[in-house]
Design an enzyme around this catalytic site. Structure first.
Site, PDB file in Angstrom:
ATOM      1  N   ARG A 173       0.824  -1.224   0.000  1.00 16.09           N
ATOM      2  CA  ARG A 173       0.000   0.000   0.000  1.00 16.09           C
ATOM      3  C   ARG A 173       0.850   1.263   0.000  1.00 16.09           C
ATOM      4  NH1 ARG A 173      -4.858  -2.051   3.843  1.00 16.09           N
ATOM      5  NH2 ARG A 173      -6.278  -2.565   2.157  1.00 16.09           N
ATOM      6  N   GLY A 232      -7.392  -7.512  -0.472  1.00 15.79           N
ATOM      7  CA  GLY A 232      -7.468  -8.407   0.685  1.00 15.79           C
ATOM      8  C   GLY A 232      -6.613  -9.651   0.494  1.00 15.79           C
ATOM      9  N   GLY A 268     -12.549  -4.606   0.661  1.00 12.39           N
ATOM     10  CA  GLY A 268     -13.975  -4.247   0.700  1.00 12.39           C
ATOM     11  C   GLY A 268     -14.318  -3.227  -0.369  1.00 12.39           C
ATOM     12  N   LYS A 275     -15.857 -17.797   2.604  1.00 12.35           N
ATOM     13  CA  LYS A 275     -17.311 -17.798   2.793  1.00 12.35           C
ATOM     14  C   LYS A 275     -18.104 -17.319   1.585  1.00 12.35           C
ATOM     15  CE  LYS A 275     -17.419 -16.814   7.724  1.00 12.35           C
ATOM     16  NZ  LYS A 275     -17.657 -15.694   8.626  1.00 12.35           N
TER      17      LYS A 275
HETATM   18  P1  AMP Z   1     -11.649 -14.516   1.938  1.00 15.63           P
HETATM   19  O1  AMP Z   1     -11.198 -13.460   2.899  1.00 15.63           O
HETATM   20  O2  AMP Z   1     -13.106 -14.803   1.982  1.00 15.63           O
HETATM   21  O3  AMP Z   1     -11.118 -14.299   0.545  1.00 15.63           O
HETATM   22  O4  AMP Z   1     -11.009 -15.871   2.469  1.00 15.63           O
HETATM   23  C1  AMP Z   1      -9.656 -16.095   2.508  1.00 15.63           C
HETATM   24  C2  AMP Z   1      -9.385 -17.224   3.432  1.00 15.63           C
HETATM   25  O5  AMP Z   1     -10.063 -18.380   2.972  1.00 15.63           O
HETATM   26  C3  AMP Z   1      -7.924 -17.590   3.489  1.00 15.63           C
HETATM   27  O6  AMP Z   1      -7.427 -17.285   4.757  1.00 15.63           O
HETATM   28  C4  AMP Z   1      -7.906 -19.095   3.226  1.00 15.63           C
HETATM   29  O7  AMP Z   1      -7.082 -19.814   4.105  1.00 15.63           O
HETATM   30  C5  AMP Z   1      -9.351 -19.489   3.447  1.00 15.63           C
HETATM   31  N1  AMP Z   1      -9.687 -20.720   2.709  1.00 15.63           N
HETATM   32  C6  AMP Z   1      -9.604 -20.929   1.397  1.00 15.63           C
HETATM   33  N2  AMP Z   1      -9.915 -22.192   1.090  1.00 15.63           N
HETATM   34  C7  AMP Z   1     -10.207 -22.807   2.254  1.00 15.63           C
HETATM   35  C8  AMP Z   1     -10.593 -24.145   2.614  1.00 15.63           C
HETATM   36  N3  AMP Z   1     -10.719 -25.076   1.688  1.00 15.63           N
HETATM   37  N4  AMP Z   1     -10.833 -24.406   3.911  1.00 15.63           N
HETATM   38  C9  AMP Z   1     -10.678 -23.444   4.858  1.00 15.63           C
HETATM   39  N5  AMP Z   1     -10.325 -22.167   4.590  1.00 15.63           N
HETATM   40  C10 AMP Z   1     -10.078 -21.866   3.304  1.00 15.63           C
END
Ligand code: AMP
Length: 425
Positions: free
Chosen positions: A43, A360, A383, A207
């Site tokens: 950044r 992110g 975000g 998620k």
């Molecule tokens: P996000 O912030 O929603 O993009 O999520 C990122 C996070 O998702 C990272 O810290 C990854 O470790 C986690 N992640 C990705 N794939 C998996 C998985 N199969 N099981 C658990 N966590 C996951």
């Protein structure tokens, strides 16, 4: 390239900034390790072109940023101080950076009167003042009192209606955006408004619930939606495919099923993993196994996409002309589970497409893959980039539109001072 979002918005180059007090709102919110060392300077580097331009043109520079989320607890002033960033800039620019403890105090104005062209002061973490997050006009007025020209280059904070993002440019007539902000908007507009086909969106991460809105918006625009990461298991569950003890959002299974139906009805490709890397436990790298197909056995959890999935996604990415990527394909922070994410990063960068990475964790994954400089653009805002893609008018961009002043609209502020009430065009 001209972007519709930028219509009517001035940029730093449109102002005569020499010898002027230039307020640069940046996003210098970088991660630190326990010893207070900066672990990722992306950044800061992204803000450099604007800072250097201001130095070259001889402005009197006021750097301002938030830093983490101080709650006013004891010790927070030390923990969330911008001191490490000031020290970094000191070294990088070979210039003394004076850190101002109380940005809103009168002393800042006095300090600025002694400042010479190309000299820099940095305001301490704006969030130390409760007025910042409240978009408080009084706090903004104190900042406006020592500002001739306001420039927003803090894309990562522009989805927040905070005082230094919204109230302040509303009070400073000469306002505009910096080079980073312009690049962010131009590149994300290329994805949002007129993506060249085939447009492939790659979504992953933890998620579904975090990305519902963006999935819905992208569904209309893309030719192919590729899903990986833990998010994929909720979609597999919607097809009654066993997911073992993988992360599944039970309350989102129905929504995932509806999306699958919608994709089919609109003849969009929605690709899900056809094999996985699985383990008995997220910390257990020794039991790592590859499944035969999309099903995950009882007692096992998915941690990455498998080789057949990578090959399947490769076909789509090879012919893409626009790619938007948000979210890792697996638990990429653990090297043994990072292969799918890095393979997808490589496939994206090998395509001839315009390639844009949402901020992110995806930005972290892009950097960890060692291919960061091969993407067309990696957004500095997590975000903010998702909200922007969803078509939401970011408060920080709206506040940069020109102010239309009307003589009839005069306001007597509590200070007794008569000021004009700015009106948006
Ligand atoms: P996000 O912030 O929603 O993009 O999520 C990122 C996070 O998702 C990272 O810290 C990854 O470790 C986690 N992640 C990705 N794939 C998996 C998985 N199969 N099981 C658990 N966590 C996951």
């Amino acid at each position: 390239m001209a972007s519709k979002t930028l219509e009517g918005i001035k940029s730093i180059e449109n102002f005569q900034i020499e010898d002027k007090r230039l307020f640069l709102r940046l996003d210098l919110n970088v991660p630190l390790d326990e010893s207070g060392r900066i672990t990722d300077d992306t950044r800061i580097l992204a803000a450099m072109p604007t800072i250097r331009y201001a130095i070259d043109k001889g402005a009197k520079i006021i750097l301002a940023s938030h830093f983490g989320r101080p709650k006013g607890k004891p010790g927070d002033r030390e923990k969330y101080s911008l001191e490490p960033v000031a020290a970094y800039l000191n070294d990088a620019l070979k210039k003394e950076i004076i850190l101002v403890e109380e940005p809103a105090a009168n002393a800042t104005k006095q300090l600025l009167s002694g400042l010479k062209p190309s000299q820099i002061i940095m305001l301490e973490n704006l969030r130390f003042d409760p007025g910042e997050e409240k978009n408080d006009r009084e706090f903004a007025q104190k900042l406006a009192a020592f500002t001739d020209i306001y420039i927003n280059d803090a894309f990562g904070a522009s989805h927040r209606a905070h005082a230094s993002i919204v109230a302040l440019p509303e009070l400073v007539e000469k306002h505009g955006l910096g080079f980073l902000m312009r690049k962010e908007i131009e590149m994300l507009d290329r994805v949002r408004l007129n993506p060249e086909a085939p447009f492939v969106a790659v979504l992953g991460g933890a998620k579904v619930s975090d990305k519902i809105e963006v999935i819905e918006v992208l569904m209309d625009k893309v030719d192919t939606l590729i899903i990986g990461g833990a998010m994929a298991y909720t979609f597999l569950a919607a097809q009654n495919i066993s997911t073992g003890k993988s992360l599944v959002e039970k309350d989102k299974v129905r929504f995932a099923g509806e999306l699958l139906e919608r994709a089919k009805a609109r003849k969009k490709k929605l690709l899900l993993p056809v094999d996985h890397k699985i383990t008995r436990d997220i910390k257990d790298t020794a039991s790592l196994t590859i499944t035969e197909n999309a099903a995950i056995p009882e007692g096992w959890m998915g941690v990455d996409i498998g080789p057949k999935t990578i090959a399947l996604y490769a076909q789509e990415l090879a012919r893409a002309k626009t790619v938007f990527w948000n979210g890792p394909m697996g638990v990429f922070e653990t090297p043994e589970f990072a292969e799918g994410t890095f393979a997808v990063a490589q496939l994206i960068t090998e395509s001839s497409a315009i390639t844009v990475v949402g901020g992110g964790d995806s930005a972290a994954a892009a950097h960890a893959s060692g291919l960061a400089d091969k993407f067309s653009h990696i957004s500095t805002g997590g975000g903010a980039s998702l909200e922007f893609l969803q078509g939401e008018a970011l408060p920080g961009i709206g506040a940069l539109k020109p102010i239309k002043r009307s003589d009839k609209e005069m306001l007597i502020e509590s200070t007794g001072e008569v000021i004009e009430e700015p009106k948006r065009q």
